[in-house]
Motif scaffolding. Sequence first.
Motif, PDB file in Angstrom:
ATOM      1  N   VAL A 577       0.855  -1.179   0.000  1.00  0.00           N
ATOM      2  CA  VAL A 577       0.000   0.000   0.000  1.00  0.00           C
ATOM      3  C   VAL A 577       0.892   1.230   0.000  1.00  0.00           C
ATOM      4  O   VAL A 577       1.707   1.425   0.902  1.00  0.00           O
ATOM      5  CB  VAL A 577      -0.934   0.019   1.231  1.00  0.00           C
ATOM      6  N   GLU A 578       0.750   2.052  -1.022  1.00  0.00           N
ATOM      7  CA  GLU A 578       1.539   3.267  -1.166  1.00  0.00           C
ATOM      8  C   GLU A 578       0.606   4.473  -1.113  1.00  0.00           C
ATOM      9  O   GLU A 578      -0.461   4.478  -1.724  1.00  0.00           O
ATOM     10  CB  GLU A 578       2.275   3.274  -2.515  1.00  0.00           C
ATOM     11  N   VAL A 579       1.030   5.511  -0.383  1.00  0.00           N
ATOM     12  CA  VAL A 579       0.296   6.774  -0.325  1.00  0.00           C
ATOM     13  C   VAL A 579       1.260   7.880  -0.712  1.00  0.00           C
ATOM     14  O   VAL A 579       2.399   7.912  -0.240  1.00  0.00           O
ATOM     15  CB  VAL A 579      -0.275   7.032   1.087  1.00  0.00           C
ATOM     16  N   ARG A 616      -5.453  17.576   0.180  1.00  0.00           N
ATOM     17  CA  ARG A 616      -6.322  17.355  -0.970  1.00  0.00           C
ATOM     18  C   ARG A 616      -5.662  16.447  -2.001  1.00  0.00           C
ATOM     19  O   ARG A 616      -4.439  16.440  -2.164  1.00  0.00           O
ATOM     20  CB  ARG A 616      -6.707  18.685  -1.609  1.00  0.00           C
ATOM     21  N   GLN A 617      -6.504  15.686  -2.676  1.00  0.00           N
ATOM     22  CA  GLN A 617      -6.082  14.834  -3.795  1.00  0.00           C
ATOM     23  C   GLN A 617      -4.949  13.883  -3.406  1.00  0.00           C
ATOM     24  O   GLN A 617      -3.887  13.848  -4.027  1.00  0.00           O
ATOM     25  CB  GLN A 617      -5.651  15.701  -4.994  1.00  0.00           C
ATOM     26  N   LEU A 618      -5.183  13.108  -2.350  1.00  0.00           N
ATOM     27  CA  LEU A 618      -4.204  12.098  -1.947  1.00  0.00           C
ATOM     28  C   LEU A 618      -4.362  10.854  -2.811  1.00  0.00           C
ATOM     29  O   LEU A 618      -5.474  10.335  -2.969  1.00  0.00           O
ATOM     30  CB  LEU A 618      -4.392  11.705  -0.479  1.00  0.00           C
ATOM     31  N   SER A 619      -3.261  10.369  -3.333  1.00  0.00           N
ATOM     32  CA  SER A 619      -3.292   9.178  -4.183  1.00  0.00           C
ATOM     33  C   SER A 619      -2.860   7.954  -3.382  1.00  0.00           C
ATOM     34  O   SER A 619      -1.832   7.971  -2.700  1.00  0.00           O
ATOM     35  CB  SER A 619      -2.350   9.362  -5.380  1.00  0.00           C
ATOM     36  N   VAL A 620      -3.675   6.915  -3.442  1.00  0.00           N
ATOM     37  CA  VAL A 620      -3.396   5.648  -2.763  1.00  0.00           C
ATOM     38  C   VAL A 620      -3.324   4.556  -3.820  1.00  0.00           C
ATOM     39  O   VAL A 620      -4.190   4.486  -4.698  1.00  0.00           O
ATOM     40  CB  VAL A 620      -4.508   5.314  -1.744  1.00  0.00           C
ATOM     41  N   SER A 621      -2.284   3.731  -3.756  1.00  0.00           N
ATOM     42  CA  SER A 621      -2.194   2.618  -4.704  1.00  0.00           C
ATOM     43  C   SER A 621      -1.952   1.317  -3.965  1.00  0.00           C
ATOM     44  O   SER A 621      -1.304   1.304  -2.915  1.00  0.00           O
ATOM     45  CB  SER A 621      -1.096   2.868  -5.738  1.00  0.00           C
ATOM     46  N   ILE A 622      -2.477   0.230  -4.538  1.00  0.00           N
ATOM     47  CA  ILE A 622      -2.409  -1.089  -3.898  1.00  0.00           C
ATOM     48  C   ILE A 622      -1.871  -2.095  -4.897  1.00  0.00           C
ATOM     49  O   ILE A 622      -2.320  -2.151  -6.048  1.00  0.00           O
ATOM     50  CB  ILE A 622      -3.806  -1.539  -3.396  1.00  0.00           C
ATOM     51  N   ASP A 623      -0.914  -2.876  -4.442  1.00  0.00           N
ATOM     52  CA  ASP A 623      -0.306  -3.897  -5.292  1.00  0.00           C
ATOM     53  C   ASP A 623      -1.310  -5.015  -5.584  1.00  0.00           C
ATOM     54  O   ASP A 623      -1.938  -5.554  -4.655  1.00  0.00           O
ATOM     55  CB  ASP A 623       0.929  -4.465  -4.589  1.00  0.00           C
ATOM     56  N   LYS A 624      -1.454  -5.365  -6.851  1.00  0.00           N
ATOM     57  CA  LYS A 624      -2.423  -6.388  -7.248  1.00  0.00           C
ATOM     58  C   LYS A 624      -2.109  -7.742  -6.619  1.00  0.00           C
ATOM     59  O   LYS A 624      -2.998  -8.455  -6.138  1.00  0.00           O
ATOM     60  CB  LYS A 624      -2.438  -6.540  -8.775  1.00  0.00           C
ATOM     61  N   ALA A 625      -0.844  -8.112  -6.651  1.00  0.00           N
ATOM     62  CA  ALA A 625      -0.464  -9.428  -6.138  1.00  0.00           C
ATOM     63  C   ALA A 625      -0.758  -9.530  -4.643  1.00  0.00           C
ATOM     64  O   ALA A 625      -1.206 -10.571  -4.152  1.00  0.00           O
ATOM     65  CB  ALA A 625       1.010  -9.688  -6.415  1.00  0.00           C
ATOM     66  N   TRP A 626      -0.501  -8.456  -3.912  1.00  0.00           N
ATOM     67  CA  TRP A 626      -0.780  -8.459  -2.468  1.00  0.00           C
ATOM     68  C   TRP A 626      -2.277  -8.521  -2.221  1.00  0.00           C
ATOM     69  O   TRP A 626      -2.744  -9.228  -1.328  1.00  0.00           O
ATOM     70  CB  TRP A 626      -0.189  -7.211  -1.829  1.00  0.00           C
ATOM     71  N   LEU A 627      -3.054  -7.787  -3.008  1.00  0.00           N
ATOM     72  CA  LEU A 627      -4.497  -7.774  -2.833  1.00  0.00           C
ATOM     73  C   LEU A 627      -5.093  -9.146  -3.132  1.00  0.00           C
ATOM     74  O   LEU A 627      -6.031  -9.594  -2.477  1.00  0.00           O
ATOM     75  CB  LEU A 627      -5.118  -6.722  -3.753  1.00  0.00           C
TER      76      LEU A 627
END
Length: 669
Positions: A577-579, A616-627
């Motif tokens: 999880v990256e923010v 404002r406009q915080l981007s969160v990304s999640i690794d597919k393999a981890w999910l």
Amino acid sequence: MDVWWKKPLRIIQPNLQVRDTALIDPSRLAAQLEEMGANTVVFNVGGIYAWYPTEVPFHKQNEYLPADRDLLRDVIDACHKRGIRFIARFDFSKAEDAVYQQRPQWFVRDAAGEPQVLGAKRPGAWSLLMSTCTNGDYRRDGVAVPVIKEVLARYPIDGIFFNNPNFLPCFCDRCKRKYLNYYGEKLPENASEFQKDWATRCLKDNIDYLHQAIQREASQIPLILYYNLYKDNLDDRAATAEMLCTEPQDVLSLGHRHIPEFWKPALSIKLGRTLPDYPNPFGIVHSCPGMDWRHTGLPPAEYRFWLCQITANGGQIWHSLTGVPDTITDKRILEVVKEHNAMVQKVEPYMTGTEPDNQVALIWNAATSAEGWAEAFLEQQVPFDVLLPEQVEAGRLKHYQAAVIPEALAWNDAFTDAVKRYASEGGSLIVEGVPDREDVSDFLGIEPETYTSEPLIASYMRFEGAAHPLQRKLEQTELIPHRGKVTYCRPLPDTEVPITLVPPFSPLESVGAPPERASMAVRRTEIPLVMHARCARGRVVLLPFSFSQLIQEYKLGDHYQLVRNLIDYMAGGSLAVEVDHAPGVQVTVFRKTDGVLIHLVNGAGRRPLTANLVQRQLSVSIDKAWLNSTPVQATAVMTGESLSLKEEAQRWHITLPELGVWEAIWIRL
């Protein structure tokens, strides 16, 4: 067994003032607690003062109790009618001087044989309070046990909380006999020379005794005990209580130079959650900025930030207020409590059944070396768990992709074997400082012989090579600040050295006098400051200096960034999880079978916070393999807003339009 105290709780504790007793309207109080979102109340019952008509000798009754009714019973009944659980608060740590005069053997004595007196200079017509001995009969069959039995027999309470069951150094005859019996030696005249486990033993013996008394009378009644971020054995505490609480106070009255670290609530709860199969710990937050200012409130923005860290890290909130709502003069407190509990209620269904799911572990050694790493993780949005050394020995490290071992942690045989096994099986270790064991040299990638430097000033860390991952976002500088002692190591042939030491160019008194002579005598050495060694399927990075001390003392962005780079490097390039980096925002990650919950707590700004600065406009990304599953929906829990999910390469991306003080993103799978 499905019991009430294993379900989500929102506690409000009115810290009662005896002179305000007549102002307590039970029905009104219960209605106010319900309106503020409490489902549990902690209320004074016994100990220093009895808040009911007691018949136990030497149990001082609150002289302001109404004569025509039983106030305690009325409060319990009013709370129960509204579905609010009632936890009885007892404090047996002190008693009035009249009790001391009749039973002096129950009280703490200093080395000169004098009792400890509190409130001697307090204005007003008050009796003195005296500290009771942990090993004395006041805390056992003299008062404590009869009081507990009396309350359990008379009142339908739901739980028990012991306030301030602390150990104070005592030199009474009973303590002397007990010490001699335990250790075969006389009690030292100086408390600093006591055996290390003496305080813990005394406190545990006392709580064990009281816990057994509770269980004999009412086995269904849970006991709540404190734990401390720095010195307690959690297993000992858990063995004598059904629930644990911690008290990360935001004591602003210490002054700005001594303001509590922003991470105190987060770390306290993370530590309490390390106990497996145990209820989530309570985080007690006092509404005041210090006991000397207890009749006013924390700045609302600061108060919100402190509260939000409790639940966002998996704890249960416990509000401690000075008085009942009708006697509290700072009404802003009541608004913040109501607002916060409303947010907690929104997130409770999502948090139920979750477990932390973080890739990074910080081994907690209750020292500043661990604090520096924790601060950097929180500042750089690195989701992490805290583990105790004994939990590492039990094999719990294997669940993490990377782990940090702070300086000054003792590497015993079991711990050493556990971390070696972890790395050999594919784990990544970051080790701060060189352990005092020759049998770890090969493991760390260094020769056995090391030397310790003098404290270095005006020194630097130098990035070696081009485009190394540890220099990410620092590409435009080859040097970052260094200070402190270094353990000089010689790396083994296969050990990589991505960062080296640039030695001091000047003593401190002449670093700028004159500037024409400020050039470096030596711009490059082979002295390693960061070393990277392979270990079977895993990796080890060694930092032979006090990096955490640099972080704690100077709080420089370059040091924070290097921590983030170290974690990314050891975790394989990026976290699950990256923010987007947002200074002041903390990230925690929880997971259950049908989804992932990502908490974002915003503490941006100069503390104590005077406003909650919106991000404002915080981007969160999640690794597919981890999910490991396709997300169905993303929702901002507090606002109820549906968030778009975008798929790019190997990650899912979510944009949070706005972050106030706290938001939780629920990703349904």
